[in-house]
Design an enzyme around this catalytic site. Structure first.
Site, short mmCIF file in Angstrom:
data_model
loop_
_atom_site.label_atom_id
_atom_site.label_comp_id
_atom_site.label_asym_id
_atom_site.label_seq_id
_atom_site.Cartn_x
_atom_site.Cartn_y
_atom_site.Cartn_z
N HIS A 105 71.66 26.17 10.89
CA HIS A 105 72.59 26.50 10.52
C HIS A 105 72.58 26.20 8.70
O HIS A 105 73.47 25.69 8.31
CB HIS A 105 73.62 26.06 10.79
CG HIS A 105 74.02 27.11 12.40
ND1 HIS A 105 74.56 28.36 12.44
CD2 HIS A 105 73.43 26.92 13.53
CE1 HIS A 105 74.71 28.27 13.53
NE2 HIS A 105 74.31 27.79 14.39
N GLU A 150 74.20 27.90 6.91
CA GLU A 150 75.19 27.99 5.98
C GLU A 150 76.04 26.59 6.35
O GLU A 150 77.96 26.60 5.54
CB GLU A 150 75.80 28.94 6.27
CG GLU A 150 76.92 28.84 8.33
CD GLU A 150 76.01 29.07 9.16
OE1 GLU A 150 74.79 28.84 9.08
OE2 GLU A 150 76.11 28.95 9.76
N CYS A 160 70.37 31.36 14.18
CA CYS A 160 70.49 30.58 14.79
C CYS A 160 70.56 31.72 16.62
O CYS A 160 69.49 32.50 16.08
CB CYS A 160 71.85 29.98 15.22
SG CYS A 160 72.48 29.48 16.55
#
Ligand SMILES: [Mn+2]
Length: 236
Positions: free
Chosen positions: A213, A215, A111
């Site tokens: 993202h 994660e 990002c």
């Protein structure tokens, strides 16, 4: 020996006053690196003169999300839609990137991390989605939970991403800025249907980034766990 993965940390206040500042990174970056067999090591924002010492202690570098990259980092003035920035963080992370590349150590950006890489190598950003010439897709997917993908991307099959992702893929999206001019040494590795650049990699060094993202979808999407597997164990 486990590969040591340096994660460039962010800073914020724990409560809504100017005290209780913490250095941190989203926990799933730590978990993702650990589960892939790496040893995560947080690198707190510091002086650029320590960048070389930090890089000597790690095998790979991960740049996480967070604030907007300061427009002064790419020679632009702040637009009214610009969000929060931390120029100290920009400078420190760009110094880390420079030292990592010099040492031939892989760098991955997520990002903001991808946007920072583009700026570090001479590219520019659009400070807000609304500044694009044509209306873009919803890239800030709120209120949809971040563990759910909301827009498609097409993966460039001649890219590092294609080593673990299919050509047609779905990603989550939580960014109000996008790459404008791509830095000269990067190629696009993932593209949204509106043309927004969602992945990049260098043609010269082991440097790559994604706009989504991994994660935040770590526990819901198997391919996002593959992202960490690739980064920790294969990316070189
Ligand atoms: Mn997006």
């Amino acid at each position: 020996m486990k590969p040591v993965i340096g994660i460039a940390a962010n800073e914020q206040t724990m409560i809504d006053t100017d005290s209780h500042w913490i250095s941190y990174t989203p926990k799933n970056f730590v978990t993702g690196v650990q589960n892939a067999g790496g040893l995560p090591l947080l690198l707190p924002i510091g002086t650029i003169y320590d960048a070389k010492s930090y890089i000597q202690k790690i095998d790979k570098l991960l740049l996480a999300g967070g604030q907007d990259v300061s427009p002064e980092s790419y020679g632009a003035l702040p637009h009214q839609k610009l969000g929060a920035t931390n120029h100290r963080r920009d400078l420190f992370e760009m110094a880390l990137v420079k030292e990592a590349v010099k040492a031939g150590k892989p760098v991955i950006g997520v990002c903001r991390g991808m946007q920072l890489l583009n700026v570090a190598f001479g590219g520019t950003l659009l400070q807000d989605l609304s500044l694009a010439k044509e209306p873009l897709l919803k890239h800030v997917q709120v209120p949809t939970p971040f563990e759910l993908p909301t827009h498609p991307v097409e993966i460039n099959m001649n890219s590092r991403l294609a080593e673990f992702l299919p050509q047609n893929y779905q990603v989550n999206s939580f960014h109000h800025q996008v790459i404008d001019e791509l830095a000269a040494e990067f190629v696009v590795t993932a593209t949204a249907p509106d043309g927004v650049i969602e992945g990049i990699e260098s043609v010269k060094s082991p440097v790559m980034g994604v706009q989504w993202h991994p994660e935040l979808a770590y526990f819901t999407i198997e391919k996002e766990r593959a992202f960490f597997e690739y980064f920790v164990n294969k990316f070189a």
